[in-house]
Design a protein around this motif. Structure first.
Motif, PDB file in Angstrom:
ATOM      1  N   ASP A 476     -12.965  60.180  33.745  1.00  0.00           N
ATOM      2  CA  ASP A 476     -12.612  61.117  34.804  1.00  0.00           C
ATOM      3  C   ASP A 476     -11.094  61.189  34.992  1.00  0.00           C
ATOM      4  N   SER A 481      -7.769  67.493  32.383  1.00  0.00           N
ATOM      5  CA  SER A 481      -7.660  68.925  32.095  1.00  0.00           C
ATOM      6  C   SER A 481      -9.049  69.545  32.005  1.00  0.00           C
ATOM      7  N   GLU A 482      -9.135  70.804  32.464  1.00  0.00           N
ATOM      8  CA  GLU A 482     -10.433  71.468  32.473  1.00  0.00           C
ATOM      9  C   GLU A 482     -10.859  71.946  31.082  1.00  0.00           C
ATOM     10  N   THR A 532      -0.538  66.207  36.609  1.00  0.00           N
ATOM     11  CA  THR A 532      -1.801  65.759  36.014  1.00  0.00           C
ATOM     12  C   THR A 532      -1.722  64.294  35.625  1.00  0.00           C
ATOM     13  N   ARG A 616      -4.853  73.249  32.399  1.00  0.00           N
ATOM     14  CA  ARG A 616      -5.229  73.116  33.802  1.00  0.00           C
ATOM     15  C   ARG A 616      -5.482  74.513  34.365  1.00  0.00           C
ATOM     16  N   THR A 617      -6.701  74.732  34.817  1.00  0.00           N
ATOM     17  CA  THR A 617      -7.080  76.039  35.331  1.00  0.00           C
ATOM     18  C   THR A 617      -8.233  75.887  36.311  1.00  0.00           C
ATOM     19  N   SER A 618      -8.299  76.794  37.245  1.00  0.00           N
ATOM     20  CA  SER A 618      -9.415  76.795  38.205  1.00  0.00           C
ATOM     21  C   SER A 618     -10.579  77.640  37.723  1.00  0.00           C
ATOM     22  N   PRO A 620     -12.159  77.725  34.277  1.00  0.00           N
ATOM     23  CA  PRO A 620     -12.269  77.354  32.860  1.00  0.00           C
ATOM     24  C   PRO A 620     -13.192  78.259  32.054  1.00  0.00           C
ATOM     25  N   ASN A 640     -14.790  72.272  26.415  1.00  0.00           N
ATOM     26  CA  ASN A 640     -14.883  72.107  27.858  1.00  0.00           C
ATOM     27  C   ASN A 640     -14.830  70.627  28.218  1.00  0.00           C
ATOM     28  N   GLN A 641     -14.223  70.332  29.367  1.00  0.00           N
ATOM     29  CA  GLN A 641     -14.084  68.939  29.799  1.00  0.00           C
ATOM     30  C   GLN A 641     -15.437  68.246  29.905  1.00  0.00           C
TER      31      GLN A 641
END
Length: 792
Positions: A476, A481-482, A532, A616-618, A620, A640-641
């Protein structure tokens, strides 16, 4: 006279086939677990040896930079001008073909003694490597990965899959500038009057190809220790079977001695008899070990690949090293198990007899002596826990702890059964406890095996579960990063960054170069000054304002593995010349890592280009869709994370699948030990049970008490196994794990798992006792009556 004596000795096994099964099965299972582990280790070592098919270890030393940086063309030219006969070696992974490693050499200057495979020594190979189109030497399995690169492929089955060899110019072209000259190979014969090596460089012993073997040595030592523990559990079964057979044959020995058979001849025949059984059981064990190794090898390969990046073949070969060791361990284990019985035989008076009560009293005296030995071993374990250093001290601590606790078990159980007898009321209850104490010597070895198996299960499951909790939290933090994206070329990477800059919150490059620190491979990463890392990076210790100091190029962060391996403290200088600003957790990795600020990294390693990025994005999902549809990235280039975490956790589960399987096998062997021990004792129990039956207790009632006795002894053993297993877990986490992998984990407790394991052990004991109890319930009355007509 030897023939009749041998027939008399062998008649015991014909009359007691279950006891013979005890001996053969216990020894075969012990040998199977040992030889299976050794087969896995042998296959891994063979793969490591095959991985060195590019360079000869002993004859080619190497030159690297002290700061771990790549060797430049000017470095190479300057050393050649000084007179050093060196040859460059370039390494790197082909972009968009993860797992395919290319090694480039200069055929004109490369030391000829460095070629070791038959294909490389064949005439015309250098011409192929120097051809106009460029040639690549690779394993046939890598043909598909190399098919669209526009090169001629020379197949070589002796080469390790995943590593291909080519001319350095060809490799530089295929790697698209991402390759680096990691080292210079030194010709064995150098000119006279050679000047000393400049201080910026260091000379190694040519053991680059043994890095994986060195890194994984601790893992294989752990695996060997587990195999040895499993073998010890099986030997407890053999020891109990041999000891019971000796007690049952006292009358035979007495008769043979009275008839004039010499003691040395009798002992020699017994040793020969056991050797035959050992060879038979050893053959069965080696065959079972092969099947166990074949089943576990894929998981071991995944473990080594996940922890160390080591690739081993998934095919098992019948190598003499491990099957001969299986036969050797079978003979040695039988000798150890039979030593005490043979010593008793040597000291036995001619007119000795085997009364059960006398055996119980003698066993009580022996248990007292063993308790003194056990206390000494536990004291040694305490000393090692306080002052011991190194992996061998950790294994010695484990050995003293487990053996000491096992030797204490009969005395502790005897004391608890005596307390039960004193606190009980009624004739049946008092007889139950007293009879249980009398039967304890015959079941002691099986209960010791159960104790060790349960303790190993508790200890290893606690370690793995603690690692799982820690590893999940670590993921975690590290995978903050997303999205993660991979570019295939430098041009695509530049276009990707330009495309993403206005569409995401941040684009964090993931760039690194390989290095060597402390004689072992490491990775040097450059990280951007971003929140981050400040908020999520798992720092264990650090100087004040560590991230500002890192961004300013005032030092470096190192992972826990490197810090422990090199005994680094805050402020210490690395071989790269950077002071240590902090230490961070890096679970699931055995190699060293160094983190530099992005500006310092770019200035020191200008040739390193980032092809991987964290985003980093809200949103993804929307960004992922833009990358695949608008930008044209392949779907597998966008990760994807959540998918990456799931993949990492799946690797983790496979990493410890081997220990889980060995735990199950060990507990199964212990359950079998109880079953065979009870079956063996059943033939000796009639003289004690017949009087109770004659006094009015039914055969069904006796059978229920026999079942209750097994459950009682298993429950008491499980209670002792819990603290022993927790102590074992502490040793694994605080000592062995640190030495083997380079990190220390917090210890968590899992009561539900321990209750489930205790219930499983009770089920195993109940199943083991059911068969003997049913046999007792169905014993004909005339068999019980015959007890009173026999001379006792």
């Amino acid at each position: 006279m030897t023939g009749p004596v041998a027939q008399a000795l062998l008649s015991h096994w014909r009359c007691n086939p279950w006891q013979l099964l005890t001996l053969i099965a216990g020894l075969a299972l012990a040998t199977a677990l040992w030889s299976g582990v050794q087969a896995i280790n042998a296959e891994a070592r063979a793969s490591y040896a095959q991985a060195s098919d590019i360079l000869v270890t002993a004859e080619n030393a190497q030159i690297t930079r002290r700061d771990g940086a790549a060797i430049t063309t000017s470095d190479y030219v300057s050393l050649r001008r000084l007179g050093w006969q060196v040859s460059p070696v370039m390494e790197g992974e082909v972009p968009a073909r993860q797992g395919l490693r290319l090694v480039g050499i200069d055929p004109l200057t490369f030391p000829r003694q460095g070629f070791v495979t038959a294909s490389e020594e064949a005439d015309g190979l250098f011409g192929g490597l120097l051809g106009a189109t460029g040639a690549v030497l690779a394993h046939p399995d890598d043909l598909a990965a190399l098919s669209d690169l526009g090169v001629e492929v020379i197949t070589d089955t002796a080469r390790r899959p995943g590593t291909a060899l080519a001319d350095i110019a060809t490799v530089d072209r295929l790697l698209e500038g991402t390759g680096r000259i990691a080292r210079l190979m030194i010709e064995a014969e150098q000119p006279l009057g050679l000047p000393p090596l400049p201080p910026a460089y260091q000379q190694g012993d040519g053991a680059v190809q043994n890095d994986v073997a060195r890194l994984t040595q601790s893992f294989h030592l752990n695996l060997t220790a587990f195999g040895l523990l499993s073998f010890a559990v099986g030997i407890f079964i053999v020891y109990g079977a041999v000891g019971l057979a000796f007690e049952q044959r006292r009358a035979v020995f007495r008769t043979l001695r009275a008839l004039g058979v010499r003691l040395d001849r009798l002992m020699l025949l017994l040793a020969f008899e056991l050797a035959i059984f050992a060879l038979l059981a050893g053959g069965l064990g080696v065959a079972l070990g092969y099947l166990i190794a074949a089943a576990l090898l894929p998981d071991v390969a995944a473990t080594l690949r996940g922890l160390y990046g080591a690739n081993i073949t998934g095919q098992l070969q019948l190598r003499p090293s491990w099957w001969l060791s299986g036969f050797g361990m079978a003979l040695a284990g039988t000798g150890i198990a039979a030593a005490a019985a043979l010593v008793k035989l040597a000291r036995m008076p001619v007119l000795s007899f085997n009364h059960p009560r006398a055996m119980s009293l003698q066993s009580s005296r022996s248990a007292g002596q063993l308790a003194l030995v056990a206390l000494a071993l536990l004291a040694v374990a305490g000393g090692l826990a306080l002052w011991g250093k190194g992996l061998m001290a950790g294994f010695a601590l484990l050995a003293c702890l487990l053996v000491g606790a096992a030797l204490c078990l009969p005395l502790v159980l005897g004391f608890l059964l005596s307390c039960g007898e004193r606190l009980s009321h009624g004739a049946v209850a008092q007889w139950f406890w007293a009879d249980s104490r009398q039967q304890l010597p015959g079941l002691a070895m099986a209960l010791m095996a159960l104790l060790l198996a349960m303790a190993a299960n508790i200890g290893v499951s606690t370690m793995v579960s603690s690692f799982r909790l820690t590893f999940t939290g670590y993921l975690d933090q590290r995978l903050a990063s997303e999205l993660y994206v991979n570019a295939s070329t430098q041009q695509e990477a530049a276009e990707l960054v330009a495309f993403l800059a206005p569409r995401v919150d941040a684009v964090l490059p993931i760039v690194s170069v390989p290095a060597r620190i402390g004689g072992l491979p490491a990775e040097i990463y450059g990280v951007r000054n971003h929140e981050t890392y400040r908020q999520n990076w798992p720092l264990l210790e650090a100087v004040p304002e560590v991230w500002d100091a890192l961004a300013a190029g005032q030092g470096a962060l190192v992972n826990e593995q490197l810090a422990r391996r090199e005994n680094l403290e805050l402020g210490d200088l690395l071989p790269t010349g950077d002071p240590v600003l902090g230490v961070y957790g890096d679970y699931g990795n055995a190699a060293g890592q160094v983190l530099l600020g992005s500006d310092l990294f770019a200035a020191r390693y200008p040739e390193a280009m980032a092809l991987r990025f964290g985003l980093r994005t809200s949103t993804p999902d929307a960004v992922s869709q833009l990358l695949t549809q608008d930008f044209g990235l392949a779907p597998d280039a966008v990760i994807n994370q959540a998918d990456l975490k799931a993949f990492s956790l799946s690797v983790f589960e496979r990493t410890f699948a081997v220990t889980t399987a060995l735990n199950v096998l060990t507990l199964s062997v212990a359950g079998l030990a109880i079953l065979i021990g009870l079956l063996t004792l059943a033939t000796m129990r009639l003289p004690q049970l017949a009087p109770v039956w004659a006094l009015g207790m039914t055969r069904a009632g006796l059978a229920r008490l026999e079942l209750l006795r097994a459950l009682c002894l298993a429950s008491l053993t499980a209670l002792m196994a819990l603290p022993l297993g927790l102590a074992l877990a502490w040793v694994l986490l605080a000592v062995v794990n640190v030495e083997a992998f380079g990190w220390r984990l917090p210890m968590y407790l899992f009561p539900a798992d321990y209750l489930a394991l205790g219930g499983l052990s009770l089920v195993a004991a109940a199943l083991a006792a059911t068969w003997p109890a049913l046999r007792l319930a169905r014993t004909p009355p005339q068999a019980l009556l015959k007890v009173f007509s026999n001379e006792r």
